[in-house]
Design an enzyme around this catalytic site. Structure first.
Site, PDB file in Angstrom:
ATOM      1  N   ASP A  27      60.422  27.524 115.125  1.00 53.49           N
ATOM      2  CA  ASP A  27      59.486  28.131 114.182  1.00 53.49           C
ATOM      3  C   ASP A  27      58.680  29.269 114.803  1.00 53.49           C
ATOM      4  OD1 ASP A  27      57.719  26.683 115.767  1.00 53.49           O
ATOM      5  OD2 ASP A  27      56.636  25.783 114.079  1.00 53.49           O
ATOM      6  N   ASP A  79      61.107  28.958 120.212  1.00 52.12           N
ATOM      7  CA  ASP A  79      60.603  27.776 120.900  1.00 52.12           C
ATOM      8  C   ASP A  79      61.523  26.589 120.579  1.00 52.12           C
ATOM      9  OD1 ASP A  79      59.897  27.464 118.239  1.00 52.12           O
ATOM     10  OD2 ASP A  79      58.022  26.453 118.702  1.00 52.12           O
ATOM     11  N   SER A 111      57.598  20.763 119.396  1.00 54.44           N
ATOM     12  CA  SER A 111      57.554  22.220 119.450  1.00 54.44           C
ATOM     13  C   SER A 111      57.821  22.715 120.864  1.00 54.44           C
ATOM     14  CB  SER A 111      56.203  22.716 118.914  1.00 54.44           C
ATOM     15  OG  SER A 111      56.182  24.119 118.809  1.00 54.44           O
ATOM     16  N   ASP A 166      61.513  24.035 118.427  1.00 50.04           N
ATOM     17  CA  ASP A 166      61.883  23.638 117.068  1.00 50.04           C
ATOM     18  C   ASP A 166      62.141  24.821 116.149  1.00 50.04           C
ATOM     19  OD1 ASP A 166      59.090  24.237 116.974  1.00 50.04           O
ATOM     20  OD2 ASP A 166      58.891  23.094 115.123  1.00 50.04           O
TER      21      ASP A 166
END
Length: 479
Positions: A247, A243, A108, A245
């Site tokens: 999400d 961010d 993340s 990834d």
């Protein structure tokens, strides 16, 4: 022969608020094998499936981890489908629509020397109970014969793009200039296609060959300056980013000011006409002040807790929606919007809030700042102390919860007027004062960090509270 639980314990990798996280060197092939075995064995008694989907973010370590995971999936007799670099919600949506489990290799927003794994059942994100099953799995782990190079499939990418473009044939963003801060986001090659399909002129910004750990809850001063300059120099109507990834959204309005994630989530849920809203305790109290929802449920921080709240609600309160302070938006049920239906995606997503906000503003010839100005005027801020051991965070929280003198010292250092009206230990320690100021601190579930959240009547005061609180907490930790 070593079993999965032993290998997981030996690795030192732990589950945080969303997924398993650890240092790159902890994610050895053996650790990846163990997590894969434990995850699949946790599902086999409940679901029937033959395929497992896998994707990665742009971290240097992610591809090697995916190779180990794929090798073990095949070793266990299943088909591994690899989708390359892909946003987490895109992989999750594909898996949900095809009723198959998936594993996302991503850390993340945390630095590139760390990585992680996110797991999804055929019916959505795993729960805390599923996490417990994974770490306690006693299944033996045998090493696969080889780890082959992975061929990339594109069907998950195509499905995700279609999700956001199929209901808008008239190109509602025509005439708008949208900057996309690409950095190293897993979705940077997808977002341009989505927004151009909707008619926007897209300008690519800040693409990086090095991994950039963007934290949407603690935007750096450098990124704040970048957005202000880009907006002015390029005459942008908005800037979109995420961010690592993909999400958690990061959106700047037409003047280049990044929006707080919980304000973005509030606006999105309002325009989607959600009846039930589930959101963590750390989010802005403008949610309740808006009177936009029939029911608001406050949860612990982490998407599993928001999703858990969806499962406990009255069917008459549909559609369900949720979001976190980081802006990640969860759609708990199908929802009518834009002449079509957005199917449920009960995991954090960055594109839906951007699409809804842009559509609501631009279809009404408004600036995004005008829509945000219509919401109740409460202001939040957050930041963190990095490399702050979790045990010290927990010790400080315990002292504040049980010591009136400690609370009084903090209140004095922060120059908070009035008295303590209420407190909560739902997640960390949250103090609400009669002055309408809120201070909340908690250890991060993903990294050795102490996070602080504050709320006040002005942005300047909220930021001041966070700065003073973290300074005080740091001093107390070394006293």
């Amino acid at each position: 022969m070593t079993n999965a639980s032993q290998l997981i314990k030996q690795s030192g990798i732990e589950f945080g608020t969303s997924g398993a996280r650890g240092l790159v060197e902890q994610f050895t092939p053996q650790a990846c094998y163990a997590f894969t075995v434990a995850f699949i064995k946790a599902l086999e008694g409940e679901f029937s499936f033959q395929r497992v989907a896998i994707a990665i973010d742009n971290r240097p370590s992610s591809y090697a981890m995916a190779k180990s995971i794929s090798a073990m999936v095949k070793h266990l007799g299943f088909e591994a489908e690899f989708f390359g670099v892909l946003p987490t919600p895109a992989l999750a949506f594909y898996a949900l629509q095809n009723r198959m489990p998936c594993i996302m290799v991503t850390g993340s927003h945390i630095p590139f020397d760390r990585n992680g794994l996110k797991f999804y059942r055929p019916d959505g994100e795993i729960s805390k109970a599923d996490e417990a099953k994974i770490i306690s799995c006693n299944e033996s782990v045998t090493v696969p014969n080889s780890e082959d190079e992975l061929d990339i499939l594109h069907s998950a990418t195509n499905l995700y793009i279609e999700r956001y473009t199929q209901h808008f044939p008239n190109k509602p963003f025509s005439g708008k200039r949208l900057g996309i801060y690409e950095h190293s986001s897993a979705g940077r090659d997808i977002y341009k296609k989505i927004f151009e399909s909707l008619g926007a002129e897209v300008i690519s910004l800040g693409r990086s060959d090095q991994f950039v750990p963007i934290d949407t809850e603690a935007v750096s001063d450098e990124d704040k300056s970048k957005a202000l300059n880009w907006s002015k120099e390029l005459n942008l109507d908005a800037i979109f980013s995420t961010d690592g990834d993909g999400d958690r959204p990061l959106i700047a309005e037409e003047f280049g000011n990044w929006l707080r994630g919980d304000i973005l989530g509030l606006a999105t849920a309002k325009y989607l006409k959600a009846k039930l809203l589930a959101t963590p305790v750390s989010c802005n109290t403008a949610i309740e002040l808006s009177d936009a929802f029939e029911k608001v449920v406050r949860t612990k921080i982490g998407s599993p807790y928001v999703i858990e709240a969806f499962g406990e609600q009255d069917e008459n309160l549909k559609p369900y929606a949720g979001f976190e302070a980081n802006g990640g938006f969860l759609l708990g049920t199908d929802c009518n919007y834009g002449g079509g239906v957005f199917h449920a995606l009960p995991t954090r997503d960055a594109v839906l809030p951007a699409l809804v906000l842009f559509n609501e503003a631009w279809s009404n010839q408004s600036g995004i700042s005008e829509l945000i100005a219509e919401l109740p005027r409460r202001f939040t801020a957050s930041d963190r102390i990095k490399e702050f051991p979790r045990e010290i965070s927990l010790s400080l929280i315990d002292k504040f919860a049980n010591s009136e003198d400690m609370r009084g010292k903090l209140q004095e250092e922060l120059s908070i007027e009035g008295t303590l009206e209420s407190s909560s230990e739902i997640d960390g320690y949250r103090m609400v004062f009669t002055s309408n100021e809120i201070v909340h601190f908690r250890p991060s579930g993903n990294a050795p960090e102490l996070r602080c959240y504050a709320e006040a009547d002005t942005q300047e005061r909220a930021e001041n509270l966070v700065e003073l609180a973290l300074k005080t907490l740091k001093a107390l930790s070394i006293a």
